[in-house]
Design an enzyme around this catalytic site. Structure first.
Site, PDB file in Angstrom:
ATOM      1  N   GLU A  14      23.640  48.515  57.479  1.00  0.00           N
ATOM      2  CA  GLU A  14      23.512  48.580  56.025  1.00  0.00           C
ATOM      3  C   GLU A  14      23.618  50.020  55.516  1.00  0.00           C
ATOM      4  OE1 GLU A  14      23.744  46.267  53.995  1.00  0.00           O
ATOM      5  OE2 GLU A  14      23.525  44.570  55.330  1.00  0.00           O
ATOM      6  N   CYS A  17      40.707  33.350  42.705  1.00  0.00           N
ATOM      7  CA  CYS A  17      39.872  32.287  42.127  1.00  0.00           C
ATOM      8  C   CYS A  17      40.229  30.907  42.673  1.00  0.00           C
ATOM      9  CB  CYS A  17      39.983  32.299  40.604  1.00  0.00           C
ATOM     10  SG  CYS A  17      39.343  33.804  39.876  1.00  0.00           S
TER      11      CYS A  17
HETATM   12 FE1  SF4 Z   1      37.107  33.806  40.544  1.00  0.00          FE
HETATM   13 FE2  SF4 Z   1      34.706  33.329  39.598  1.00  0.00          FE
HETATM   14 FE3  SF4 Z   1      35.195  32.859  42.159  1.00  0.00          FE
HETATM   15 FE4  SF4 Z   1      35.064  35.333  41.305  1.00  0.00          FE
HETATM   16  S1  SF4 Z   1      33.397  33.871  41.339  1.00  0.00           S
HETATM   17  S2  SF4 Z   1      36.655  34.488  42.628  1.00  0.00           S
HETATM   18  S3  SF4 Z   1      35.913  35.132  39.233  1.00  0.00           S
HETATM   19  S4  SF4 Z   1      36.122  31.834  40.418  1.00  0.00           S
END
Ligand code: SF4
Length: 512
Positions: A97, A260
């Site tokens: 860490e 995403c």
């Molecule tokens: Fe995309 Fe939201 Fe997943 Fe981040 S948390 S990769 S912005 S879907």
């Protein structure tokens, strides 16, 4: 789920017990006027919270399933999983860490393996010298981290009977250099304490999941994110959950082009949902279909403590990367330093360099460098050369003629808060040299020894610039560059008869 409700409720208590508005809406805060006392700040709007226990359960499950399948094999994970001794496990996590703060995983792996091989236990590290620690840390940056790690190891051995503190609170309280994040990581991964962590990756993921666009470095937002991380952390697998959240930020929810489509928690992500609504609205409009105005408004502009500031509203072209946002960084301070590569011929003609040790506190504490001098800004070249020549006198004990210093060029190195320019000179010595033991520690080193010493990356750049220049001068057009570490037979600072006096050199005729 009671903990989750409690965590959501903590915000309400802090802000005067006012109820949060329904999900998807934000409260427009009332302002103070006419001398009446200012009302308590509005509670965090539900849009920015995790308040549905079923959703939290689903998010945990999705994230952990993804982590089990996709996590990277990293040496500290392997060590932590295999180690049965809690102190050794905590030490293994702690080292990783500290190394990972401000440094990429790919860079850390080699350093980590070498470190754990050399000092597999707290006790072994406690016995090491700072010089050894600095040597191994050289190139990793933020050198005080290694120093503090060793100081803390010594404290555990000498004051805590070699036993690591067993909770995040005690780790933070008792160990120098261990902050809230590191304490949470060690406690959750090594001891299974159900405590969250908030680092840069977690900030990014949480801000996107809950459309938090206020300055993510502000104490108010950070505080809220800690509440959220503590509420979300899986109670039965806290260490894996925390690592999964960080892994998600490091590999999927990355800063510039998040994946995403591959995200295991996309169905919980309000930033993505907002983008999808906008796209659906735009496409319906394109085909001339009547479409309801998407429900993508920010909270009450200027009043929601977690929404983007009114002056920087949501920008459709940025999509989910609207989040997180930070206040503009302070410009790094510009510093100019004159540095001199003092070079002599060791035995069998191999070059040797004079390096001196920096003070034991402050920037690059205890590291070795070429004799250097901080310069006033806007100093003319002639003046900086004179200042450096004066400074070198401390090492030589005799005046150094400024005209003998050869200008190599400038080397720029960016520290976290300093834009450092090294103005590099060289001074080849042909005669005897005697180092003054009354000054800071100094020594002559071969190139190989230089690279094995506790020198900063910036100094390695300085030597590289010097060697490049020397290569050009000595054999133009020819590849005379010697491979690093391939010293001629017998070369080295331990050769007999090479610890010479500078006097002869200074008295010798000098080049113009
Ligand atoms: Fe995309 Fe939201 Fe997943 Fe981040 S948390 S990769 S912005 S879907």
């Amino acid at each position: 789920m009671s903990q989750l409700r409690a965590a959501a409720g903590r915000g309400l208590r802090r802000s005067g017990g006012r109820a949060a508005p329904p999900a998807g809406q934000c409260r427009k805060g009332a302002s103070s006027r006419g001398g009446t006392p200012a009302p308590a700040p509005a509670p965090p709007p539900a849009q920015h919270l995790f308040s549905d226990p079923a959703e939290i359960e689903a998010l945990r499950g999705n994230l952990l399933a993804w982590y089990d399948k996709c996590k990277r094999d990293l040496p500290w994970r392997t060590l932590a999983a295999a180690e049965t001794d809690a102190d050794r496990r905590a030490y293994a996590v702690w080292v990783s860490e500290i190394m990972l703060q401000q440094t990429q995983v790919a860079t850390v792996i080699d350093y980590y393996n070498r470190w754990m091989q050399k000092w597999p236990t707290l006790q072994a590290l406690a016995q090491a010298s700072l010089e050894e620690v600095n040597e191994l840390w050289a190139g990793l940056g933020y050198y005080s981290r290694g120093k503090r790690l060793q100081e803390a190891a010594r404290k555990v051995v000498s004051e805590l009977a070699g036993r690591m503190p067993r909770t995040a609170e005690d780790l933070q309280k008792l160990l120098p250099g261990v902050g809230r994040y590191t304490a949470g990581a060690i406690a959750s991964i090594s001891y299974g304490q159900a405590t969250g962590v908030v680092d840069g990756n977690v900030i990014r993921v949480l801000c996107r999941l809950r459309c938090i666009g206020a300055d993510s470095s502000s104490p108010a937002v950070i505080d809220r994110l800690w509440d959220m991380a503590n509420a979300l952390v899986d109670r039965s697998r806290p260490g894996d959950f925390n690592q999964a959240l960080m892994e998600l930020g490091a590999t999927v929810c990355v800063p510039k082009a998040p994946l995403c489509g591959e995200c295991p928690v996309k169905q919980h992500c309000r930033a993505r949902s907002r983008v999808e609504k906008e796209l659906a609205f735009a496409s319906q409009k394109l085909f001339g279909k009547p479409a309801p105005v998407p429900d993508v408004e920010d909270c009450g502009v200027g009043s929601c403590p977690l929404c983007p500031p009114a002056a920087e509203p949501w920008d459709s072209s940025l999509g989910v990367t609207n989040f997180p946002r930070k206040a503009a960084k302070k410009q790094p301070r510009a510093v100019r330093t004159a540095t001199c590569v003092l070079e002599r011929r060791g035995c069998h003609g191999a070059p040797e360099y004079l390096i001196v040790q920096r003070p034991s506190s402050g920037l690059l504490a205890g590291l070795w460098e070429f004799p250097s001098l901080t310069l006033a800004q806007d100093l003319q070249e002639e003046k900086q050369r004179e200042a450096l020549a004066d400074h070198l006198q401390a090492w030589t004990g005799r005046p150094v003629a400024a005209r003998n210093l050869r200008l190599v060029g400038e080397v720029i190195h960016i520290f976290s808060h300093i834009h450092q320019t090294y103005v590099v000179y060289s001074l080849p010595l042909d005669g005897d040299v005697t180092l003054d033991p009354a000054l800071s520690p100094s020594r002559w080193v071969t190139e190989e020894e230089f690279h094995a010493s506790a020198v900063s990356t910036a100094m390695k750049k300085v030597l590289k610039a010097h060697e490049k220049q020397r290569g050009k001068e000595s054999s133009p057009g020819k590849g005379s560059k010697r491979k690093r570490g391939a010293k001629p037979q017998g070369a080295g600072s331990t050769c007999p008869g090479t610890q010479l006096s500078l006097r002869a050199f200074l008295q010798a005729p000098t080049a113009p």
